[in-house]
Scaffold this motif. Structure first.
Motif, PDB file in Angstrom:
ATOM      1  N   ILE A 119       0.847  -1.191   0.000  1.00 42.36           N
ATOM      2  CA  ILE A 119       0.000   0.000   0.000  1.00 42.36           C
ATOM      3  C   ILE A 119       0.882   1.240   0.000  1.00 42.36           C
ATOM      4  CG2 ILE A 119      -1.935   1.167   1.108  1.00 42.36           C
ATOM      5  CD1 ILE A 119      -2.472  -1.760   0.268  1.00 42.36           C
ATOM      6  N   TYR A 120       0.656   2.112  -0.973  1.00 43.42           N
ATOM      7  CA  TYR A 120       1.390   3.380  -1.063  1.00 43.42           C
ATOM      8  C   TYR A 120       0.444   4.532  -0.729  1.00 43.42           C
ATOM      9  CZ  TYR A 120       5.360   1.054  -3.257  1.00 43.42           C
ATOM     10  OH  TYR A 120       6.454   0.237  -3.511  1.00 43.42           O
ATOM     11  N   GLY A 121       0.889   5.387   0.192  1.00 47.75           N
ATOM     12  CA  GLY A 121       0.050   6.485   0.644  1.00 47.75           C
ATOM     13  C   GLY A 121      -1.006   5.996   1.613  1.00 47.75           C
ATOM     14  N   GLU A 122      -1.866   6.908   2.025  1.00 52.55           N
ATOM     15  CA  GLU A 122      -2.939   6.541   2.945  1.00 52.55           C
ATOM     16  C   GLU A 122      -4.125   7.466   2.722  1.00 52.55           C
ATOM     17  OE1 GLU A 122      -1.506   9.217   6.787  1.00 52.55           O
ATOM     18  OE2 GLU A 122      -1.134   7.060   6.784  1.00 52.55           O
ATOM     19  N   CYS A 123      -5.234   7.122   3.329  1.00 55.69           N
ATOM     20  CA  CYS A 123      -6.431   7.947   3.254  1.00 55.69           C
ATOM     21  C   CYS A 123      -7.112   7.924   4.609  1.00 55.69           C
ATOM     22  CB  CYS A 123      -7.365   7.456   2.158  1.00 55.69           C
ATOM     23  SG  CYS A 123      -7.796   5.695   2.266  1.00 55.69           S
ATOM     24  N   THR A 124      -7.970   8.893   4.848  1.00 54.91           N
ATOM     25  CA  THR A 124      -8.683   8.991   6.117  1.00 54.91           C
ATOM     26  C   THR A 124     -10.015   8.268   6.001  1.00 54.91           C
ATOM     27  OG1 THR A 124      -7.689  11.149   6.554  1.00 54.91           O
ATOM     28  CG2 THR A 124      -9.645  10.561   7.835  1.00 54.91           C
ATOM     29  N   PRO A 125     -10.253   7.216   6.809  1.00 59.92           N
ATOM     30  CA  PRO A 125     -11.517   6.484   6.707  1.00 59.92           C
ATOM     31  C   PRO A 125     -12.714   7.392   6.950  1.00 59.92           C
ATOM     32  CG  PRO A 125      -9.925   5.264   8.025  1.00 59.92           C
ATOM     33  CD  PRO A 125      -9.339   6.616   7.811  1.00 59.92           C
ATOM     34  N   LEU A 126     -13.724   7.250   6.116  1.00 50.42           N
ATOM     35  CA  LEU A 126     -14.958   8.015   6.231  1.00 50.42           C
ATOM     36  C   LEU A 126     -16.108   7.050   6.499  1.00 50.42           C
ATOM     37  CD1 LEU A 126     -14.456  10.340   3.128  1.00 50.42           C
ATOM     38  CD2 LEU A 126     -13.902  10.848   5.517  1.00 50.42           C
ATOM     39  N   ASP A 127     -17.038   7.445   7.344  1.00 48.62           N
ATOM     40  CA  ASP A 127     -18.183   6.594   7.644  1.00 48.62           C
ATOM     41  C   ASP A 127     -19.241   6.784   6.569  1.00 48.62           C
ATOM     42  OD1 ASP A 127     -20.162   5.047   8.664  1.00 48.62           O
ATOM     43  OD2 ASP A 127     -19.984   5.789  10.712  1.00 48.62           O
ATOM     44  N   THR A 128     -19.341   5.817   5.676  1.00 45.36           N
ATOM     45  CA  THR A 128     -20.270   5.920   4.543  1.00 45.36           C
ATOM     46  C   THR A 128     -21.571   5.165   4.800  1.00 45.36           C
ATOM     47  OG1 THR A 128     -19.266   3.986   3.511  1.00 45.36           O
ATOM     48  CG2 THR A 128     -18.371   6.146   2.911  1.00 45.36           C
ATOM     49  N   GLY A 129     -21.764   4.684   6.021  1.00 45.42           N
ATOM     50  CA  GLY A 129     -22.958   3.928   6.353  1.00 45.42           C
ATOM     51  C   GLY A 129     -22.691   2.453   6.517  1.00 45.42           C
ATOM     52  N   ASP A 130     -21.660   1.958   5.872  1.00 44.89           N
ATOM     53  CA  ASP A 130     -21.268   0.553   6.005  1.00 44.89           C
ATOM     54  C   ASP A 130     -20.068   0.394   6.924  1.00 44.89           C
ATOM     55  OD1 ASP A 130     -23.224  -0.249   4.150  1.00 44.89           O
ATOM     56  OD2 ASP A 130     -21.899   0.241   2.488  1.00 44.89           O
ATOM     57  N   GLY A 131     -19.726   1.454   7.619  1.00 45.06           N
ATOM     58  CA  GLY A 131     -18.547   1.433   8.464  1.00 45.06           C
ATOM     59  C   GLY A 131     -17.436   2.251   7.855  1.00 45.06           C
TER      60      GLY A 131
END
Length: 230
Positions: A119-131
C-alpha cells in the motif's frame, strides 16, 4: 488474523471461483477494506468498485517493516515501486492466503495461493454507512504463480477487457486495475487512478531479487527477464 512486527497478516482460506478472482483483480477496495475498515470480506462479482479520492489521499509515513517484507517475501518474485512513488510512501505490507479449487484450476487437488499487498500512501476512513473505510491512492498486489487464470481465459469467461502487452509481458485492464502476467505465472496488479497506474506499471522493479538469488529488474526493463539467475 495476527499481528507480526506491527503488520496485519490474514490467513484467508476459503474456496474462490473464477469470477471471485476476477473481482479481486478489479477491486482495490478488497485491500482497502482490510487496511482501513478491518474487514476481510470478498468482493461480490459485478460489484461497482470505488476509486481513490485524490482529495482524501495523503503521502503517509514510510514503514520500514513493509520495505523489509517486500524485499524478503519468498512466495513469489516481487515487483514494487520502491520506498516511495510520486510522493506516496510505502505505508503497509500485508499477506493473504486463499484456496484455489481444483475444478477451477483443472488440477487434481485444491491448493493454497498467496498474495502480497503493498500500500502506497494513505487515506482517512470516512463513515459511509457501512462502516469507516476508504481506498488508498495506490496499491501493488503480487500473487503467487498461477493463482489466477491467463488473460485470454478471463476474457472468454468475463466477456470484457482485451489483453495486450506491456514491457514484454501480457497485461489486462479491469475496472481500476492493471494486471501483468510474468513468465512463471506470477501476477502483479496495480490499483490507482489511470494516469498514476500507467506510470506505475512502467516504474515497477524487482524487490526481492537479492533474497531469491536472482538478477535485478529495474524500472522500464523488459519484465520477461524477471527471475533469471544472477
Amino acid at each position: 488474523m495476527m499481528h507480526i512486527n506491527g503488520h496485519l497478516y490474514l490467513k484467508f482460506v476459503r474456496p474462490v471461483s473464477v469470477f471471485i478472482l476476477i473481482g479481486l483483480l478489479a477491486a482495490g477496495g478488497f485491500a482497502a477494506s482490510i487496511v482501513w475498515a478491518g474487514q476481510g470480506e470478498k468482493p461480490a462479482p459485478g460489484r461497482t468498485y470505488r476509486v481513490a479520492d485524490p482529495a482524501n489521499s495523503h503521502p503517509g509515513v514510510l514503514d520500514r517493516g513493509a520495505v523489509e517484507v517486500a524485499r524478503t517475501w519468498d512466495k513469489a518474485r516481487v515487483l514494487w515501486l520502491g520506498e516511495q512513488f510520486q510522493g506516496l510512501n510505502l505505508t503497509k505490507a500485508q499477506t493473504v492466503e486463499y484456496v484455489l479449487r481444483a475444478e477451477m484450476t483443472g488440477e487434481k487437488e485444491d491448493r493454497l495461493a498467496s498474495s502480497l499487498y503493498l500500500i502506497y500512501g494513505e487515506c482517512t476512513p470516512l463513515d459511509t454507512g457501512d462502516g469507516p473505510s476508504c481506498v488508498p491512492p495506490l496499491q501493488v498486489i503480487v500473487r503467487t504463480p498461477n493463482a489466477i487464470p491467463q488473460p485470454e481465459a478471463i476474457q472468454r469467461q468475463a466477456g470484457f477487457s482485451t489483453p495486450y502487452r506491456v514491457r514484454g509481458v501480457p497485461a489486462m485492464d479491469l475496472q481500476t486495475a492493471t494486471t501483468l502476467w510474468m513468465p512463471d505465472g506470477t501476477t502483479v496488479t496495480v490499483h490507482a487512478d489511470p494516469d498514476v497506474r500507467v506510470a506505475a506499471v512502467q516504474a515497477l522493479m524487482s524487490a526481492n531479487h537479492a533474497a531469491l538469488g536472482m538478477g535485478e529488474v529495474k524500472s522500464g526493463d523488459d519484465l520477461a527477464s524477471l527471475g533469471r539467475p544472477r
